[in-house]
Design an enzyme around this catalytic site. Structure first.
Site, mmCIF file in Angstrom:
data_model
loop_
_atom_site.group_PDB
_atom_site.id
_atom_site.type_symbol
_atom_site.label_atom_id
_atom_site.label_comp_id
_atom_site.label_asym_id
_atom_site.label_seq_id
_atom_site.Cartn_x
_atom_site.Cartn_y
_atom_site.Cartn_z
ATOM 1 N N ARG A 144 -12.239 5.703 -3.987
ATOM 2 C CA ARG A 144 -11.128 4.685 -3.673
ATOM 3 C C ARG A 144 -11.302 3.350 -4.249
ATOM 4 O O ARG A 144 -12.474 3.144 -4.566
ATOM 5 C CB ARG A 144 -10.788 4.627 -2.178
ATOM 6 C CG ARG A 144 -10.603 5.910 -1.596
ATOM 7 C CD ARG A 144 -10.383 5.412 -0.090
ATOM 8 N NE ARG A 144 -9.344 4.830 0.640
ATOM 9 C CZ ARG A 144 -8.132 5.341 0.789
ATOM 10 N NH1 ARG A 144 -7.988 6.721 0.727
ATOM 11 N NH2 ARG A 144 -7.088 4.894 1.154
ATOM 12 N N HIS A 182 -3.325 -6.183 0.897
ATOM 13 C CA HIS A 182 -3.225 -6.316 2.076
ATOM 14 C C HIS A 182 -4.126 -7.478 2.613
ATOM 15 O O HIS A 182 -4.802 -8.186 1.794
ATOM 16 C CB HIS A 182 -3.284 -5.132 2.979
ATOM 17 C CG HIS A 182 -4.373 -4.484 2.904
ATOM 18 N ND1 HIS A 182 -5.005 -3.487 2.008
ATOM 19 C CD2 HIS A 182 -5.694 -4.656 3.908
ATOM 20 C CE1 HIS A 182 -6.051 -3.114 2.690
ATOM 21 N NE2 HIS A 182 -6.565 -3.731 3.395
ATOM 22 N N CYS A 189 0.662 -1.260 0.064
ATOM 23 C CA CYS A 189 -0.048 -0.045 0.164
ATOM 24 C C CYS A 189 0.896 1.208 -0.007
ATOM 25 O O CYS A 189 1.712 1.602 -0.918
ATOM 26 C CB CYS A 189 -0.860 0.180 1.176
ATOM 27 S SG CYS A 189 -2.069 -1.399 1.147
#
Lengths: 445, 249
Positions: free
Chosen positions: B128, B190, B94
């Site tokens: 996002r 993740h 990330c």
């Protein structure tokens, strides 16, 4: 009174009644109907209230809100509350409507309402908020909020045009303190000025750096998570003065403590719950109302559903509790550690929209501490039952995963013959699990 | 006993998405094989020496904290570059991924990255990229996890880590995911990444051991639970595909 309002109130009450009969959650549905048919009713009802308290924060909203209602009633107020934790716009509208008479007169002088952090900005202009209680700010539902700074910004946006609100906040929390500074609201603080309880100091801590000079904050001690006595090494950001402090903590299970020389015997347990009572005491203190009257009523307090709810089924004592983020989960583990008896633990993790669809936070929980908690068997369930079992594997805890919660409970009761079972669930697993346990309890009685 | 040095960079600052889970997996999978895992945690003012490192993790943080890390790491840029150049294993996730490039933008504006690779991350305009991800990696196995990034990353000729089967990926187009150059893998995935992808964890362990001349093959571990957890998510993604179309920007 407009005919339309009479109609909406009647409809809302009918929907809520029908849903109760069907054992379904009807509160938000009733609110949605009102907003569609008669949106002006919300303002009409809220304007009649003398005092409106909103309870925000990551953990402890429902418990604090319910304690608040009890304390205010004990002080002679007529209180309307969204007791079940329906904390978005429709749930709030519904609480007001269901507490009003057919003529649109609200049967209360005070409202205490828990409000979701992202929803506050959508309801605040319709409510005449006098006080805001901020319990704490922890990481939660990162896929929904992005990061904790964004949650704080949403709250700041909500209050920016409401400078008269009085803020009640936890000054042991760096993030709540940052909110207080940025919001510029008048405030009353609650906090614990001495270390009172041995807790896990290795847990996840938010906001570890000074918001001004970026130096790492120093702590004299921690209570849990980032809550504690902090200061910036350069003096740029310090712990506020505590207005309402904890005098003594005599027992964790059940909770016995003193504030301003008043002794509280709470039916709740767990260190984290002390703060929820303190938030209420801070508000009472701000208004010069009686803490003793609250303390007198407190032994009869019943928590919200799924907040330390207890069941007795087939000779097994079951304790159901919500655990939806690392801070909350670590406090649950603390609770289990405080119970010396032999027990089994079932963990239920869903990843529906309201839970947060990202479950990476499970790795921020200190599950390794369960190794010292005298637990015989571990079970997992929920949509992420295998992720949960995998998480336990990496702290050397073997578990039995179930893709069906009913099977998991049945296995614990019948195959393991559990005598004590802790069931920790995240948000969307709470209601169905609670309903199912109630049903089992009825049948086994 | 063989020792394995794990370096966790700035866990105080970069800890947003359960990144320490990646460390736990590396430690356990070494120990279960009788390899001594030694964890080195690097914080704010610590010097950075990667001369004995076998595996380095650079995790993800909030915008504010990512910027602090970038500033700190800038002074150790050469050390990191040397480590990667000499085939050291690095996993960047990330925010840690974005930092490796020349530039990245966040809520705090346009910032310079470490520039270890010539790629950049720009602010996405359409919200996002959030959701479960499944990719087919260039290592010959699939990887499953979760992505949540506002920035869109555009590689300039570097190898991507994998091809998206389900999810958004580097630039939100549903094509490429991550970056894989030498033994550096940078990714938006993740969940954390390694628990459900034990093959990737083992790839790092095997690569690092080989790098220090230990050629014994890795002992096989029982990964039934890991594989089952990954399989459940891959199956779910396959059926949810229609409801979650790739965003177009």
């Amino acid at each position: 009174m407009r005919l339309r309002s009479v109609f909406s109130i009647a409809m809302a009450k009918a929907i809520a009644f029908a849903c109760r009969l069907l054992h379904k959650q009807g509160v938000t549905l009733a609110g949605a109907m009102v907003m569609k048919v008669d949106p002006g009713l919300f303002d009409h009802l809220s304007a009649q209230l003398k005092r409106t308290i909103v309870v925000c924060g990551t953990n402890g909203k429902t418990t604090t809100n319910n304690l608040m209602a009890m304390a205010l009633r004990a002080n002679g107020h007529q209180v309307v509350i969204n007791a079940t934790g329906s904390n978005m716009k429709n749930g709030i509208v519904s609480a007001l409507v269901l507490n009003s008479k057919w003529n649109g007169q609200i049967q209360a002088d005070t409202a205490t309402l828990e409000v979701d952090e992202a929803s506050l900005r959508h309801v605040i202009d319709h409510l005449h908020v006098t006080d805001m209680v901020l319990t704490n700010l922890f990481r939660d539902q990162l896929d929904r909020f992005g990061e904790i700074d964004i949650t704080m910004d949403l709250l700041l946006q909500a209050v920016q045009n409401h400078p008269d609100i009085h803020l009640i906040f936890n000054s042991d929390d760096v993030l709540s303190t940052q909110f207080a500074l940025k919001s510029k609201l008048s405030y009353t603080t609650f906090g614990i000025s001495k270390p009172m309880h041995d807790t896990n100091n290795a847990d996840m801590k938010e906001g570890q750096f000074c918001p001004y000079c970026h130096a790492k904050l120093e702590y004299d001690f921690y209570h849990y998570a980032q809550l504690g006595q902090f200061h910036c090494p350069n003096g740029d950001f310090n712990h506020f003065h505590i207005d309402v402090d904890l005098g003594s903590l005599d027992s964790i299970d059940p909770l016995v403590f003193t504030i301003n020389d008043v002794t509280f015997h709470s039916p709740l347990k767990g260190f984290y719950n002390v703060y929820n009572h303190m938030a209420v005491c801070a508000l009472l203190t701000h208004y010069g109302e009686s803490l003793s009257k609250f303390a007198d009523e407190l032994p009869s307090f019943q928590g919200g559903f799924g907040r330390l709810e207890t069941f007795h089924i087939h000779g097994c004592d079951i304790l159901l509790n919500l655990a939806k983020n690392p801070a909350g989960f670590n406090q649950n583990i603390d609770l289990i550690a405080n119970d010396g008896s032999t027990k089994d633990v079932l963990i239920v993790i869903n990843d529906n929209e309201q839970d947060g669809i990202d479950v990476s936070w499970l790795w921020d929980v200190d599950f390794d501490r369960l190794n010292q908690c005298n637990v015989s068997h571990y079970l997992t369930a929920g949509k992420r039952y295998m992720d949960m079992a995998l998480r336990l594997k990496y702290v050397d805890i073997p578990s039995t995963p179930f893709d069906d919660i009913h099977q998991a409970i049945s296995y614990a009761l019948h195959d393991l013959g559990s005598t004590k079972l802790y069931i920790l669930v995240n948000y969307t697993a709470l209601y169905p699990t609670s309903q199912y346990l109630h049903e089992l309890e009825r049948k086994s009685a | 006993m063989t020792s394995f040095h794990i370096v966790h960079l700035y866990p105080d600052l970069l800890n947003l998405y359960g990144d320490r889970g990646n460390i736990m997996v590396m430690e356990k999978r070494c120990r279960w094989r009788g390899i001594e895992a030694i964890l080195h945690t690097v914080n704010g003012d610590d010097p950075l020496d990667l001369s004995t490192a076998d595996f380095v993790l650079l995790g993800g943080g909030s915008d504010k904290e990512q910027a602090i890390v970038c500033e700190t790491l800038m002074q150790f840029k050469d050390e990191l570059a040397r480590y990667i150049d000499h085939g050291g294993c690095l996993l960047a996730v990330c925010g840690g991924y974005q930092l490796l490039g020349t530039r990245y933008s966040s809520a705090l504006g346009e910032l310079n990255g470490l520039g270890l690779f010539e790629f950049e991350t720009v602010a996405g305009k359409g919200g996002r990229c959030i959701g479960n991800v499944v990719i087919d990696t260039d290592l010959g196995f699939e990887v499953v996890g979760f992505e949540n990034h506002g920035g869109l990353t555009y590689l300039h000729g570097q190898h991507p880590f994998g091809k998206i089967r389900y999810g958004y990926g580097n630039d939100g187009s549903g094509m490429d995911e991550g970056l894989h150059e030498k033994n550096c893998i940078a990714t938006y995935i993740h969940g954390p990444l390694l628990p459900k992808n034990p093959k990737l964890a083992d790839h790092f362990i095997a690569t690092a051991l080989k790098r220090k001349g230990e050629l014994t093959p890795l002992k096989t571990l029982d990964d039934t639970m890991e594989e089952e957890a990954a399989k459940i998510m891959i199956k779910r993604c396959a059926t949810e595909k229609k409801e979650n179309p790739y965003i177009s920007r």
